[in-house]
Each structure stands twice: as structure tokens, then as C-alpha cells.
Design a protein around this motif. Structure first.
Motif, PDB file in Angstrom:
ATOM      1  N   ILE A 187      19.622  11.091  -0.182  1.00 59.95           N
ATOM      2  CA  ILE A 187      19.558   9.621  -0.110  1.00 59.95           C
ATOM      3  C   ILE A 187      20.902   9.081  -0.585  1.00 59.95           C
ATOM      4  O   ILE A 187      21.335   9.396  -1.693  1.00 59.95           O
ATOM      5  CB  ILE A 187      18.483   9.018  -1.037  1.00 59.95           C
ATOM      6  N   ALA A 189      21.742  18.620  -0.351  1.00 58.99           N
ATOM      7  CA  ALA A 189      23.058  18.871  -0.941  1.00 58.99           C
ATOM      8  C   ALA A 189      23.611  17.625  -1.611  1.00 58.99           C
ATOM      9  O   ALA A 189      24.526  17.705  -2.422  1.00 58.99           O
ATOM     10  CB  ALA A 189      24.031  19.344   0.135  1.00 58.99           C
ATOM     11  N   THR A 231       9.533  15.992  -5.591  1.00 55.25           N
ATOM     12  CA  THR A 231      10.193  15.928  -4.277  1.00 55.25           C
ATOM     13  C   THR A 231       9.897  17.186  -3.459  1.00 55.25           C
ATOM     14  O   THR A 231       9.426  17.088  -2.316  1.00 55.25           O
ATOM     15  CB  THR A 231      11.706  15.685  -4.446  1.00 55.25           C
ATOM     16  N   VAL A 249      16.478  15.555   2.596  1.00 54.26           N
ATOM     17  CA  VAL A 249      16.117  15.085   1.250  1.00 54.26           C
ATOM     18  C   VAL A 249      17.148  14.077   0.723  1.00 54.26           C
ATOM     19  O   VAL A 249      16.840  13.244  -0.120  1.00 54.26           O
ATOM     20  CB  VAL A 249      15.991  16.282   0.268  1.00 54.26           C
ATOM     21  N   HIS A 296      24.509  26.839  -0.860  1.00 53.19           N
ATOM     22  CA  HIS A 296      25.060  25.942  -1.881  1.00 53.19           C
ATOM     23  C   HIS A 296      26.545  25.728  -1.608  1.00 53.19           C
ATOM     24  O   HIS A 296      27.033  26.138  -0.538  1.00 53.19           O
ATOM     25  CB  HIS A 296      24.802  26.523  -3.279  1.00 53.19           C
ATOM     26  N   SER A 297      27.240  25.133  -2.551  1.00 54.84           N
ATOM     27  CA  SER A 297      28.621  24.734  -2.261  1.00 54.84           C
ATOM     28  C   SER A 297      29.555  25.933  -2.096  1.00 54.84           C
ATOM     29  O   SER A 297      30.639  25.789  -1.553  1.00 54.84           O
ATOM     30  CB  SER A 297      29.141  23.810  -3.366  1.00 54.84           C
ATOM     31  N   THR A 312       7.958  11.325  -2.791  1.00 50.63           N
ATOM     32  CA  THR A 312       8.273  11.677  -4.180  1.00 50.63           C
ATOM     33  C   THR A 312       7.379  10.887  -5.135  1.00 50.63           C
ATOM     34  O   THR A 312       6.769  11.459  -6.044  1.00 50.63           O
ATOM     35  CB  THR A 312       9.775  11.437  -4.460  1.00 50.63           C
ATOM     36  N   ARG A 337      20.839  23.903  -4.598  1.00 54.77           N
ATOM     37  CA  ARG A 337      20.145  24.798  -5.543  1.00 54.77           C
ATOM     38  C   ARG A 337      19.954  24.103  -6.890  1.00 54.77           C
ATOM     39  O   ARG A 337      20.026  24.729  -7.936  1.00 54.77           O
ATOM     40  CB  ARG A 337      20.929  26.097  -5.714  1.00 54.77           C
ATOM     41  N   SER A 338      19.743  22.767  -6.865  1.00 61.67           N
ATOM     42  CA  SER A 338      19.560  22.052  -8.128  1.00 61.67           C
ATOM     43  C   SER A 338      18.189  22.374  -8.716  1.00 61.67           C
ATOM     44  O   SER A 338      17.271  22.803  -8.006  1.00 61.67           O
ATOM     45  CB  SER A 338      19.665  20.546  -7.900  1.00 61.67           C
TER      46      SER A 338
END
Ligand code: NAP
Length: 312
Positions: A251, A229, A161, A249, A209-210, A285, A186-187
Motif C-alpha cells: 500500500i 516488498a 494481513t 499486499v 527478498h531484496s 487486515t 520476508r518481514s
């Protein structure tokens, strides 16, 4: 190249920015280009070696979304001339059984790339299983070894991705060197590798991030804003600098179809370019997965030849 070009944001007499409609970055078109390139490379590989690059998709259980994703990947792979080594394990399979299949595929010289479809059923933690995929066959770029290569900017297979996002930005001729880039998320799958790849393009990168305080203040710095996110509609015009490029990004399946992390109708009034959902990052992707599979096949073949050459 983006569609529906509107050019730079117009200036109001008072110096403010007039509302505009962002150019749409067409992921389907760029994905087609990548697939065509990949089909040509796969054919050349077949001619050189007498066999096709091979992709093994490993599906455990019957999760409907995973079944659809795997079916799409297999269909797309077949369409570019990649051989199919699909394995479907039953819902009740143990870790040991999944590990045995991965080990077998790791040893099979006809398998160039291995993809373990996530999530696994029954809350099985996939981390140790992913590590059983040899780095040379890690077409999802998820093993610690692949992530280490990425972090050190050494050659290797990159997560699909984020590398698809870079390809989209390059195709749309978005300047990255020296640009302020903000990645929301930040995965390991998306946000972190995305930030690394942008850094390698010489962007000045911020990761949000969160726990980020005042997200809008941070994201408004961005010339290039990547929203990853996984929160539908998180990003609105208040998060976007006028004239920025926004990549969505996210979905999410809503009642009215697929939506992203970006409120597109609102953001397109401010942004210069925007990726749509669907039809933006999503198609990239799978296209990058196919490209990675052929890259893996080529690298394995070269490595074998090197070993063969040394032995003579
Ligand atoms: P994930 O593992 O859930 O990670 C989400 C990240 O976003 C986390 O780092 C989280 O921060 C951060 N976050 C969550 N809420 C936030 C908020 N309110 N403000 C700022 N940051 C926030 O998700 P993922 O796997 O990276 O996927 C992200 C999205 O991309 C999902 O919608 C997924 O479906 C989509 N996706 C799309 C594709 C594609 O092909 N287009 C591929 C993969 C994923 P913490 O770390 O602090 O929790």
C-alpha cells in the motif's frame, strides 16, 4: 469467489497465451463476510458470558496515519459488537509508561485482545514492548510466542494481513496444495508469516527478498505470487507466469491515490486473478483483527472454565 470471471487463459494457435483480463478478487466483499461472521460470534459470546469481547488499541503520539488506522479499527470493532478499551498516550511517554499500560491491559479480564499501534514515536524500538502482550491476547500475532506457535503449526493467533490473504485465496477457490507459491518480502509482519501459512496449506513456498538474484525468474515460477516488498510498482507482467494468481499486499499513497507493489494494468493482462489496491488485502487486515479478537475472547473464556472445572 472472484468478480468479472474470464476463465482460463485462452491459447493462441501457436501455443502461446492470449492477453486476458484477470479476475478481480474482491477484498471488500470477503471482508464483509468475515465481519458478519465475527458479529454473530461476538453476539453468541455476549449471550454465553454476559460481556462483549474487548479490544484494547494502544496509540502513542500523534502520527496522522496511525491515528487514522486506530480510528478505523475502533470503529470496525464497535460495529461488530466488540467493546473498546482504547488508550492514547502522549508523544513524550517513556517506554516505562507504555509498558505500564500494556501490563495493566494484560491483567484486565475484560480485555480480550491488545494491539500496540506501530510505529512508535521517537524511534522507540517496539520489540520488547510487544513481548509484554500475553500470547492469549496477541491479536496481531507479533509476539515471539505467537510466531513460535505459527512456526510449529500449533493453534494460536495468526498475523492479520497474511491470514487475510489466505482467506481471500480460499474464497476465490485458488488451489494451494501442491501449488508453487512465491512470497516477495520476508518481514515479520507480512512475508515470513505469509510463507508459513502457505506452507501449512501444502504449497511449495519460495521466499524472495531484496538480495534475491533475478527476481523475475523466481517469481515467474509462481502459481500464486504474493507481493509484499513495500516497493511501488515492483511487480510487472515480466514477473508473472500466465494464468497465475497475484496478491498485492503493498500500500502506497501516490499522487493519484493508493497504489500497490504490482503494476496492475500490466499484470492483469497476464494473471488469471489479481487483488486490487485499494479494495483487496487492505480491508481483510482489519476484518481478521476483529475475528482474532473474538477468537481470543472465546479461548480465554474456555481456559477459565477449564481452570474453574478443575477446581471443583
Ligand atoms: P518491510 O518490513 O519493509 O519488508 C519489506 C520486505 O520486502 C523485506 O523483506 C525486503 O527484503 C523486501 N524487499 C524490499 N525491496 C525488495 C525488492 N526490490 N525486491 C525483493 N524484495 C524486496 O514491509 P512490510 O511491513 O512487510 O510491508 C510490505 C508492504 O505491505 C508495504 O507496502 C506495507 O505498506 C504493506 N502492508 C499492507 C498491509 C495491508 O493491510 N494491506 C498490512 C501490512 C503491510 P529484505 O528483508 O532483504 O530487506
Amino acid at each position: 469467489m472472484a468478480l468479472r470471471g474470464q476463465g482460463d487463459p485462452a491459447r493462441r494457435p501457436d501455443g502461446g497465451v492470449l492477453r486476458m483480463t484477470a479476475d478481480v478478487i474482491d477484498g471488500r466483499r470477503v471482508a464483509d463476510t468475515v465481519r458478519n461472521e465475527t458479529a454473530r460470534r461476538a453476539a453468541a459470546f455476549r449471550e454465553r458470558t454476559g460481556r462483549a469481547p474487548g479490544l484494547a488499541t494502544v496509540l502513542v503520539g500523534e502520527d496522522p496515519a496511525s491515528r487514522v488506522y486506530v480510528a478505523n479499527k475502533r470503529r470496525s470493532a464497535a460495529a461488530v459488537g466488540i467493546a473498546d478499551f482504547h488508550r492514547h498516550l502522549d508523544e513524550a511517554s517513556s517506554r516505562v509508561e507504555v509498558a505500564a499500560v500494556l501490563a495493566e491491559l494484560a491483567d484486565d479480564p475484560d480485555v480480550s485482545g491488545i494491539l500496540l499501534q506501530l510505529p512508535l514515536p521517537g524511534g522507540i524500538d517496539p520489540s520488547d514492548l510487544i513481548e509484554l502482550i500475553p500470547v492469549a491476547k496477541d491479536v496481531d500475532g507479533l509476539t515471539t510466542a505467537s510466531q513460535g506457535l505459527l512456526a510449529r503449526n500449533r493453534p494460536g493467533l495468526r498475523p492479520c494481513t497474511p491470514s487475510g490473504v489466505i482467506r481471500l485465496l480460499q474464497d476465490a477457490e485458488v488451489p494451494l496444495a501442491g501449488a508453487e507459491a512465491v512470497v516477495v518480502g520476508r518481514s515479520e509482519l507480512v512475508g515470513r508469516p505469509m510463507a508459513q501459512l502457505l506452507l501449512q496449506e501444502d504449497a511449495t513456498v519460495t521466499m524472495a527478498h531484496s538480495r534475491t538474484r533475478n527476481l523475475a525468474e523466481v517469481t515467474r515460477r509462481a502459481d500464486v505470487l504474493i507481493a509484499a516488498a513495500g516497493v511501488p510498482g515492483l511487480i510487472g507482467s515480466e514477473h508473472v507466469k500466465a494464468g497465475a494468481t497475484v496478491v498485492d499486499v503493498g500500500i502506497h499513497r501516490g499522487e493519484s491515490g493508493l497504489v500497490g507493489d504490482v503494476r496492475a494494468d500490466d499484470v492483469r493482462q497476464v494473471a488469471r486473478r489479481l487483488t486490487p489496491v485499494p479494495g483487496g488485502v487492505g480491508p481483510m487486515t482489519i476484518a481478521m483483527l476483529l475475528a482474532n479478537t473474538v477468537t481470543a475472547a472465546e479461548a480465554q473464556h474456555q481456559a477459565l472454565n477449564r481452570v474453574g472445572g478443575e477446581g471443583q
